[in-house]
Design an enzyme around this catalytic site. Structure first.
Site, PDB file in Angstrom:
ATOM      1  N   ARG A   1       0.818  -1.209   0.000  1.00 51.66           N
ATOM      2  CA  ARG A   1       0.000   0.000   0.000  1.00 51.66           C
ATOM      3  C   ARG A   1       0.850   1.256   0.000  1.00 51.66           C
ATOM      4  O   ARG A   1       1.945   1.280   0.555  1.00 51.66           O
ATOM      5  CB  ARG A   1      -0.891  -0.002   1.246  1.00 51.66           C
ATOM      6  CG  ARG A   1      -1.763   1.222   1.378  1.00 51.66           C
ATOM      7  CD  ARG A   1      -2.643   1.158   2.571  1.00 51.66           C
ATOM      8  NE  ARG A   1      -1.956   1.631   3.760  1.00 51.66           N
ATOM      9  CZ  ARG A   1      -2.505   1.685   4.963  1.00 51.66           C
ATOM     10  NH1 ARG A   1      -3.743   1.273   5.146  1.00 51.66           N
ATOM     11  NH2 ARG A   1      -1.827   2.129   5.987  1.00 51.66           N
TER      12      ARG A   1
ATOM     13  N   CYS B   1       0.039   5.460   0.906  1.00 52.86           N
ATOM     14  CA  CYS B   1      -0.945   6.403   1.423  1.00 52.86           C
ATOM     15  C   CYS B   1      -0.363   7.789   1.257  1.00 52.86           C
ATOM     16  O   CYS B   1       0.751   8.052   1.738  1.00 52.86           O
ATOM     17  CB  CYS B   1      -1.255   6.111   2.890  1.00 52.86           C
ATOM     18  SG  CYS B   1      -2.484   7.236   3.591  1.00 52.86           S
TER      19      CYS B   1
END
Length: 132
Positions: A109, A111
Site C-alpha cells: 500500500r 498512502c
C-alpha cells in the site's frame, strides 16, 4: 507473441464513474480498480457528511462491489493506494481499512495526502487484485 485482452468491469452496486473511465479493467488475470470515493451507488450522492470514518466505510463498500463484480474478493487484492485530504485522518482510516484488508496477507500500500479529491471527498482508495 501473445496479446493480453482487457475488458471493462461494471456493476450497479458501485457508483457510476464521474469521468471518462471504468470502475475497473480486467487485463488477463489482473484487475485494476479505479479509485472509489464515498458515493452512494443508488443516488450518486456523497455519503458521510464529511465524517472520514463514514466516508471510508462507503469507499470500501464500493470497492468490494467492484471486486465482487469481477468475481474476486478483498483477500486477492495485492496493492492499494489510499488518498487522504488530511493525513491527520490516517489512524481512523487505517482502522477501518484493516477490517477489510487486515487478515491474511495485507496488500502492499501507499498512502498519500492530496490537495483535494473529487466531490469534496476526504478519502479515495484504488486497488489491484489477482484473479487467478
Amino acid at each position: 507473441m501473445s496479446t493480453t485482452t482487457h475488458q471493462a468491469i461494471t456493476t450497479a452496486d458501485a457508483p457510476a464513474p464521474v469521468g471518462p473511465y471504468n470502475q475497473a479493467v480486467q487485463a488477463g488475470e489482473w484487475l485494476y480498480c479505479s479509485g472509489q470515493i464515498p458515493l452512494d451507488p443508488a443516488t450518486g450522492e456523497m455519503v458521510g457528511g464529511g465524517d472520514v470514518e463514514a466516508e471510508t466505510r462507503q469507499v470500501l463498500r464500493n470497492l468490494k462491489a467492484v471486486l465482487n463484480a469481477a468475481g474476486t474478493e478483498a483477500a486477492k487484492v495485492v496493492r492499494t493506494t489510499v488518498y487522504l485530504v488530511d493525513l491527520a485522518d490516517f489512524q481512523a482510516v487505517n482502522a477501518i481499512y484493516a477490517e477489510m484488508f487486515g487478515s491474511g496477507v495485507s496488500p502492499a500500500r501507499a498512502c498519500v495526502q492530496v490537495a483535494a479529491l473529487p466531490k469534496g471527498s476526504k478519502v479515495e482508495i484504488d486497488c489491484i487484485a489477482w484473479l487467478g
